[in-house]
Design an enzyme around this catalytic site. Structure first.
Site, mmCIF file in Angstrom:
data_model
loop_
_atom_site.group_PDB
_atom_site.id
_atom_site.type_symbol
_atom_site.label_atom_id
_atom_site.label_comp_id
_atom_site.label_asym_id
_atom_site.label_seq_id
_atom_site.Cartn_x
_atom_site.Cartn_y
_atom_site.Cartn_z
ATOM 1 N N HIS A 1 -0.254 4.555 0.163
ATOM 2 C CA HIS A 1 -0.936 5.770 0.612
ATOM 3 C C HIS A 1 -0.111 6.485 1.674
ATOM 4 C CE1 HIS A 1 -4.301 3.562 -1.233
ATOM 5 N NE2 HIS A 1 -4.759 4.780 -1.504
ATOM 6 N N ASP B 1 0.846 -1.183 0.000
ATOM 7 C CA ASP B 1 0.000 0.000 0.000
ATOM 8 C C ASP B 1 0.890 1.244 0.000
ATOM 9 O OD1 ASP B 1 -1.930 1.903 0.489
ATOM 10 O OD2 ASP B 1 -2.924 0.739 2.061
#
Lengths: 484, 139
Positions: free
Chosen positions: B16, B14
């Site tokens: 983010h 991920d």
């Protein structure tokens, strides 16, 4: 300097080598060289033989620094060099940083231990009796338990070398109390925050211990007193040379140097470990720009057998040898381990030696270099890098007796630009580079001048090298990178 | 008394990073010594950082919907590595789709996480809880 000449001597484990250099404008010129077997019982004997040959006009035995005709610098790796055991916490974090620090101080790591020192770890440390034990673990204000427990275990042991502590600063008092009756050097944490490297203080501490402890007792103290100069471990002289070349010579900001000997293969690199613009994400520590690794199982003579064991798959892959031919190679290797002075007698033995050299280079390069793997995420493809990126390395220098001899004979040195054997991840190997040979085997001696004459030393080093081969990867492993 | 160490990061593959920076600033402001591992952090990296820093808690974020598979097994690995007492917090968009939060919470509590947060929790409450949970563990 009253004279424009300097003498450099390297006291190796087998030979004591020396050269007298004359400073001509911006670089040094070799005026004479000398070599004699190292006098293991009393090192100054061999040292004086060499110096006397280089500069016969003076009575070197009875000189002091003030009336010596020229300054003398020297390095030593006699009696196996500087033996260090490393004790850290997490293997890929503090322990890995400690290993990098010890190597960059010119040490030979005899053992490294993560987490807690068990009784069997302690007894192997007692048996190995390293000169220095580097104890670390925990960030500043972080884990104290492991370093204090390990200090406790060491306090109860028969290990009597110097302990360098470079762990969590919050544990300094407890560690000093526990090791009060030991030779203990406290220095700054080599990982003060998670993932941040602080290697210099440890390097300096190890260098001082080398001077205080290793120099005395082998007769080197007499040389220190006579010539008012401090010796360095031979690998540190080479490392200093690599640093001054990278810092002073244009076009040498990405290069590597391989020093291949009978017992070990040392790999040095001067290159940025991580290039953020290449679209890769870094996992783990960002390694230092100047890095040295030492492979104790890779060497041309003393370690020939372990080189064969480590490199068997590589040797089979690159040589296309049949089972019988592999057996003949093995037979040759076994002979080398007992007769370490052997020189190849014919064409086939020369080929065997070049294969062994290829195995040493391949495995030391693969261990020094980092790797990347392709990862598919919801946002597309990214690359995850661990270790040092050597792809931009544009020059590889070969030094040491074997590589010098191979280059003089005109034998090619095999340097692979990709993994020859199957690997899980793609290694970050140099993609396009020239191979330069230290044909005269002058670099370790020259390294002694790196601190005092950085620019002149660097210029001399690069101009003494011979370009022997060009390498280029036909298909680069990664043509393009996706920005993360 | 020095600040309590905590480890922060976005798990799995991920990327983010915005929320991660906010969390780092928030918890540092709240008096913690934060080791922020950033994005794309593996379970092993969380654990290595927690051991070296003697962290009292690991705060795991996941935004891209693969939280369930990425987060499973972290508690067991912590136990294996001698971090039996460490607090594990997890938060973000933990699963894909419209699963009601209580179900999500139950799933992650079962995995061994001490606290589970959705995307709209109050950071003030989280840091209060964290301080209280760490104090309770210290007793």
């Amino acid at each position: 300097m009253t004279s424009n000449r300097v003498i450099c001597v390297d006291i190796g484990s087998t030979y004591t080598k020396g050269a007298i250099f004359r400073l001509a404008e911006d670089r040094f010129v070799v005026e004479a060289r000398a070599v004699t077997p190292t006098t293991v019982d009393y090192l100054p004997d061999g040292f004086f033989t060499v110096v006397q040959q280089l500069s016969p006009g003076a009575d070197w035995h009875n000189l002091t620094a003030a009336d010596a005709p020229c300054p003398v610098y020297f390095s030593s790796s006699a009696k196996g060099g500087l033996k260090v055991a490393v004790v850290g916490l997490v293997p890929e974090m503090s322990l890995q940083i400690a290993r990098l620090a010890a190597f960059s101080a010119g040490a030979r790591i005899c053992a490294s231990y993560p987490y807690r020192l068990t009784r069997s770890c302690i007894s192997s440390i007692e048996k190995a009796q390293p000169d220095i034990l580097l104890l670390c673990g925990g960030t500043d204000g972080g884990n104290e338990r492991y370093v204090t427990e390990n200090a406790q275990a060491l306090a109860a042991s028969d290990f009597n070398g110097t302990i360098v502590y470079a762990g969590n600063n919050a544990a300094v008092d407890r560690v000093s109390d526990l090791l009060a009756d030991r030779e203990l050097v406290i220095c700054e944490n080599l990982m003060p925050d998670f993932g941040r490297l602080n290697i210099e203080p440890v390097r300096e501490a190890i260098r001082r211990v080398f001077l205080d402890r290793i120099v005395s007792g082998k007769g080197l103290d007499r040389l220190v007193a006579a010539f008012a100069t401090q010796p360095v471990p031979t690998p540190l002289a080479v490392l200093n040379l690599v640093r001054v070349v990278g810092e002073n010579i244009e076009g040498w900001q990405n290069f590597a140097l391989i020093d291949m000997g009978g017992a070990t293969t040392d790999f040095y690199s001067f290159a940025d470990a991580y290039n953020p613009d290449s679209g890769t994400i870094m996992k783990g520590i960002v390694e230092p720009k100047l890095k040295r690794t030492v492979e104790g199982d890779l060497g041309m003579r003393v370690s020939a057998e372990s080189t064969f064991e480590t490199g068997e798959a590589y040797l089979a892959a690159v040589s296309d040898f049949s089972t019988e031919q592999m057996a003949a190679l093995k037979n040759y290797v076994m002979g080398l381990t007992t007769n370490t002075g052997h020189l190849p007698a014919n064409a086939i033995e020369r080929y065997y030696d070049s294969l062994l050299a290829g195995a040493c280079i391949y495995h030391s390069l693969m261990r020094h270099a980092g790797s990347i793997e392709e990862v598919f995420t919801a946002k597309g493809r990214v690359w995850a890098q661990t270790g040092k990126d050597l792809r931009r390395v544009s020059r590889i220098v070969g030094t040491g007796g074997y590589l010098a001899a191979m280059a003089r004979e005109g034998s090619a040195v095999a340097i692979s630009d990709r993994a020859v054997l199957p690997t899980e991840k793609t290694p970050l190997l140099p993609e396009k580079f020239v191979y330069l040979s230290d044909n005269d085997y002058i670099l370790p001696l020259l390294g002694n001048l790196a601190e005092k004459f950085p620019r002149q030393c660097a210029l001399t080093a690069v101009s003494s090298l011979t370009v022997t081969q060009h390498y280029e990867v036909k298909e680069p492993c990664q043509r393009e990178f996706i920005k993360a | 008394m020095s600040a309590t160490n905590i480890v922060l990061g976005v798990i799995g593959f991920d990327c983010h990073s915005v929320g991660n920076k906010i969390l780092e600033a928030w918890f540092t402001e709240s008096g913690f010594k934060v080791t922020n591992l950033g994005v794309m952090v593996s379970q092993e990296e969380f654990i290595a950082a927690a051991i070296e820093t003697d962290a009292k808690a690991i705060l795991v974020s996941s935004l891209y919907g693969h939280g369930e598979i990425d987060c499973a097994g972290l508690r067991e690995k912590c136990i294996e590595k001698g971090l039996e007492d460490i607090l594990l917090y997890v938060g973000g968009n933990l699963v894909v789709g419209k699963t009601p939060f209580p179900q999500v919470e139950e799933k992650f509590l079962k995995m061994g996480y001490d606290r589970v947060f959705g995307p709209d929790c109050s950071l003030e409450k989280v840091s209060e809880m964290l301080k209280a949970d760490i104090a309770a563990k210290a007793k």
